[in-house]
Design an enzyme around this catalytic site. Sequence first.
Site, PDB file in Angstrom:
ATOM      1  N   THR A 265       1.053   2.320  -0.458  1.00  0.00           N
ATOM      2  CA  THR A 265      -0.207   1.018   0.361  1.00  0.00           C
ATOM      3  C   THR A 265       0.252  -0.296  -0.515  1.00  0.00           C
ATOM      4  OG1 THR A 265      -2.102   1.610  -0.529  1.00  0.00           O
ATOM      5  CG2 THR A 265      -1.310   1.899   1.561  1.00  0.00           C
ATOM      6  N   THR A 266      -0.182   0.095  -2.400  1.00  0.00           N
ATOM      7  CA  THR A 266       0.693  -1.092  -3.050  1.00  0.00           C
ATOM      8  C   THR A 266       1.706  -1.424  -3.431  1.00  0.00           C
ATOM      9  OG1 THR A 266      -1.306  -0.658  -4.590  1.00  0.00           O
ATOM     10  CG2 THR A 266      -0.040  -1.998  -5.315  1.00  0.00           C
TER      11      THR A 266
ATOM     12  N   ASP B  11      -7.261   0.223  -4.867  1.00  0.00           N
ATOM     13  CA  ASP B  11      -6.047   0.931  -4.041  1.00  0.00           C
ATOM     14  C   ASP B  11      -5.961  -0.554  -2.895  1.00  0.00           C
ATOM     15  OD1 ASP B  11      -5.559   1.710  -1.354  1.00  0.00           O
ATOM     16  OD2 ASP B  11      -6.751   2.870  -0.981  1.00  0.00           O
TER      17      ASP B  11
END
Length: 550
Positions: free
Chosen positions: A97-98, A64
């Site tokens: 988020t990545t 994550d």
Amino acid sequence: MFGGGRAPILVLSQNTKRESGRKVQVENINAGKQIADVIRTCLGPQAMLKMLMDPMGGIVMTNDGNAILREITVQHPAAKSMIEIARTQDEEVGDGTTSVIVLAGEMLAAAEQFLHQNMHPTVIIRQYKEALEDMVTMLEGPLSVPVDRNDKAALANVVKGCVGTKFIGRWSDLAVNIALDAVNTVLLEENGRTEVDIKRYAKVEKIPGGSVEESQILRGVMVNKDVTHPKMRRYIQNPRIILLDCSLEYKKGESQTNVEITAETDFTRLLELEEEHVRRQCDDIIALKPDVVFTEKGVSDLAQHFLLKAGISAIRRLRKSDNNRIARACGATIVNRTEELQESDVGTGAGLFEIKKLGDEYFCYITECKNPKACTILLRGASKDILNETERNLQDALQVARNIMLLPRLVPGGGAIEMAVAQKLLQKATHGPYRALAHALEIIPKTLAQNCGANTIRTLTALRAKHANHTDVNSPCTWGIDGESGELVEQTSNGLWEPLAVKLQTYKTAVETAILLLRIDDIVSGSKKKGDKEPSKPADLQKEEQQQHE
């Protein structure tokens, strides 16, 4: 002079580090690229895990992006602002988020060539802003498709796309069902406004032991508490529940209390008063014939005695947040004083109250609620590390389900939407930076192909050709990359779709961060290196200090 004091003076001494202009911009771009390189292998279903060790010796294993960036420490200010955008993305939409870090890094890298050509950053920024406006217009228009909120199969497909890239992907069906049930449970529609408060009303309880398949969602609330007295009932069907925010014991003196006892009967009288107070409180409760009493404060032994005689189970020292969840689940009202209890405050919406033992601990279940607006997700797993990673993944799934409820529009995943937007932007492109931003979007399908071990150049060329040949203006081209195999696939009805809210937020955050970092042309840091001498003070300051000392 300011207010009789001395005006602040900025003294740039030899040990104040100052860098400016092109050098700073290139350094910021390099910092952004380095952060993006750390995260790049965490994109897609074939993502690698990172093992992070904290200073205390604990370990975190995750792919994550947000969790990784939260744990690593960086010195460069531009890298810090890159880490901040992952946190923003996580708080706003909970997913992507990545992608946002990889995109921002690539957009910064795309600007580097123009800086070397002596193009002013303001010109690049203006082009980037224009491109962002066009991207938002396209996404909200022909490039996204509406979805029916009540079509469970379509929603499950989208959430599965989010979960598929995570550790929990092996149990994707279970995770998808839990996420959709939880969001539907806490969904509240009032005055035409939809509210989905996952943080407060969808509690995740992690209990080590068992396997991940044993995880479940409870139609109600579970708290880590046992009844206060061993003889109290531990299994009640259709319980009447009272929730209190006051202690069922004698009030201690609020401030400094002095009591002077002169006769030997005075102390006995004090004890009697205490007993009367507790008895009165219990009588107020017993009058409403409840089966269970929850309180956020303590319950004295005397109160337990009275309640036990009346056949009432009591649970004490509940968290405020748990109390609020129980109130929503069973329809009770939290009361601050027992004297004010009314029939309408009693919660009758729960179907079952029971105490169960899981592992070494006792848990109180209030389940089978008629219309619970709160729920508890019970996660099981072999170890704490697995549970923590499962929870992080499940939170992303919950957020994705929430996003679709709030904005029911979808875009094709697997890099398809990035390639579609890039093609549209290239058709409009007139200036260099605008065109460079369009090419920067291709980093997402490129990284997906790289992480699968596919031939990147061949795959991207084939994907570009598919998008170039797409002629329908009113629908997006759905050709993307299969994250498992690296092959080209069409993301049609059973393919991979993502919520529009996540993509919009990703592009906005990435472009605005790139703009922000390109605007910086000066870094001034007054930190001192070891071995540096103290900067010499101006002569008038030295003289003044000497006079004060004398």
